[in-house]
Design a protein around this motif. Sequence first.
Motif, PDB file in Angstrom:
ATOM      1  N   PRO A  15      23.767  -1.284  77.515  1.00 39.86           N
ATOM      2  CA  PRO A  15      22.828  -0.605  78.432  1.00 39.86           C
ATOM      3  C   PRO A  15      23.068  -1.059  79.867  1.00 39.86           C
ATOM      4  CG  PRO A  15      21.694  -1.557  76.530  1.00 39.86           C
ATOM      5  CD  PRO A  15      23.060  -2.124  76.547  1.00 39.86           C
ATOM      6  N   GLU A  30      19.588   1.206  83.977  1.00 34.52           N
ATOM      7  CA  GLU A  30      18.665   2.265  83.575  1.00 34.52           C
ATOM      8  C   GLU A  30      18.706   2.508  82.069  1.00 34.52           C
ATOM      9  OE1 GLU A  30      19.616   5.671  85.857  1.00 34.52           O
ATOM     10  OE2 GLU A  30      19.082   4.756  87.787  1.00 34.52           O
ATOM     11  N   LYS A  76      21.147   3.144  80.260  1.00 32.55           N
ATOM     12  CA  LYS A  76      22.108   4.158  79.883  1.00 32.55           C
ATOM     13  C   LYS A  76      23.378   3.487  79.331  1.00 32.55           C
ATOM     14  CE  LYS A  76      19.658   7.649  81.337  1.00 32.55           C
ATOM     15  NZ  LYS A  76      19.118   8.650  80.371  1.00 32.55           N
ATOM     16  N   GLN A 123      26.941   2.124  78.893  1.00 34.63           N
ATOM     17  CA  GLN A 123      28.014   1.790  79.838  1.00 34.63           C
ATOM     18  C   GLN A 123      29.114   1.051  79.069  1.00 34.63           C
ATOM     19  OE1 GLN A 123      26.926  -0.926  82.959  1.00 34.63           O
ATOM     20  NE2 GLN A 123      28.731  -0.472  84.200  1.00 34.63           N
ATOM     21  N   SER A 141      24.072  11.331  76.309  1.00 36.65           N
ATOM     22  CA  SER A 141      24.965  10.274  76.806  1.00 36.65           C
ATOM     23  C   SER A 141      26.337  10.310  76.160  1.00 36.65           C
ATOM     24  CB  SER A 141      24.327   8.892  76.559  1.00 36.65           C
ATOM     25  OG  SER A 141      23.068   8.813  77.162  1.00 36.65           O
TER      26      SER A 141
END
Length: 514
Positions: free
Chosen positions: A458, A461, A463, A465, A499
Amino acid sequence: MPMAMPLVQSMKKPLPILLSLLGLGILVVGIFAYRSAYGPSRQSELDKYTVMATESPLEVEIKASGTVQPQQTVNISPKAPGRLVRLFVEQGDVVKKGDRIAVMENQEFFADGKQSEARLREAIARYEQARIRIPAEIDQLRAQVNQGRTRIAQAQSQLASAQARLEQAQSRIPSNIDQLRAQVASAESRLKLAENRRNRNQSLLQEGAITQDQYDELSNEFLNAQAGLFEAQSRLNNARTTASPEVGQIEQEIVQLQGAIAEAEQGVAAQMAQLRERQGTAETELATLQAAASQAEAQLMRSKIAYEDTFIVAPFDGIITQKFATVGSFVTPTTSASSTASATSTSIVALAQGLEVVARVPEVDISALRPGQMVDIVADAFPNETFTGRVIRVAPEAIVENNVTSFEVTIGLATGQEQLRSKMNVDVVFKGDRLANALTVPTVAIVTVGGRTGVMVPDAEDKPQFRPVTIGLVLDDKTQILRGLEPKERVFIDLPEDSQDALNPPEDSTESDN
């Protein structure tokens, strides 16, 4: 009513207090509403898609599939083609080294052996007879030479006696025959000289130092000298006959004795040559007969070996795993065996000794294996029983099938020799070292982006990575992380639908990484 006075008095300025309380309430409600709307839901979504990297003891286990195989196996065939007349074993029989397995047709080999044995006895008999006969022949020739020498000695003795008597008789004869006597003496001297020369060159002729023609010339000189002596003696005798019959008679006797001596010497020379020749051929004859006996002995040995080879025996302890021929089958040995018993076969039976497991291990796991390593073995035929073994060897060369590289690993059985059977399928688990604090993540968390191996973590944010990592052992659903991740960091095991593009980096980033 008196009790309400203080409250009323305290509420002389109620508006600022109410506004303050209202603002505080709105703030509390807003914070609670924000936390209710965003905090728990985001945390719950992160827990749904991620897990934490954890440190824990890790048992190194490498799983693979294998097959039970004999430690040693051989297809037993006769050395020569032939018909199988007896078979003493059946499939599954246990045999010891040297046990008789089968008998091939062997009457012809037996007859050859008997014939070879007779030839050997005959050759030995000829050799033994020659060992007795040849020395006897040599001794006989040597005796003949000695007899000839004895006759020469006797004749020479008689000649000396006759010459002595001649001298006595001549002393009574007038001196007018002295000239003829001198001629006789000269002829005798020439004869003696010719005789000596001939005798000296006889050995040279035998040794090859002179030619036969040269020797014949010397012999001719000897004969001429004899003839000259005879002529001189005849003239002398004629002269003496008229003067003294006694002298003539003695001289005639001397001439006869000299001729007998010459003849005897020639006979002895011939006998000696014959003796030397027989001595030379005796060694060759004996060697030839001995070689013939040795050859007959070798032939007998070959016949015995061929006969013994018709009795097929077990080369080592083991179990009969296959039967390829039946009694009456004609077996013609080749490099491969028949799959079933038939009238024509290439082998009689298959013999196996001991059992071991051969497993194929992927290339990525081969570095964790070593000889002596413990192995758990589970056979499909015994799913509820675990057998044990140890790694014996790792093949030095890989096997590539369908673009998959693997190595054959041979496992020796510690248990299961009685239950397992050749060609059974098994699953093996290689027991490796125990890692005390290994940082691991679920294997599904490992991804490849732009040709690099890593995990999705994460960002600020929450998300996904990409982060490159160095992985170690891969054990089923766990993968060891060596570098690139810290304990308790979260990694994505699944990506939210919005994602998925995180696994497809921009082209420029890939190029910059390269």
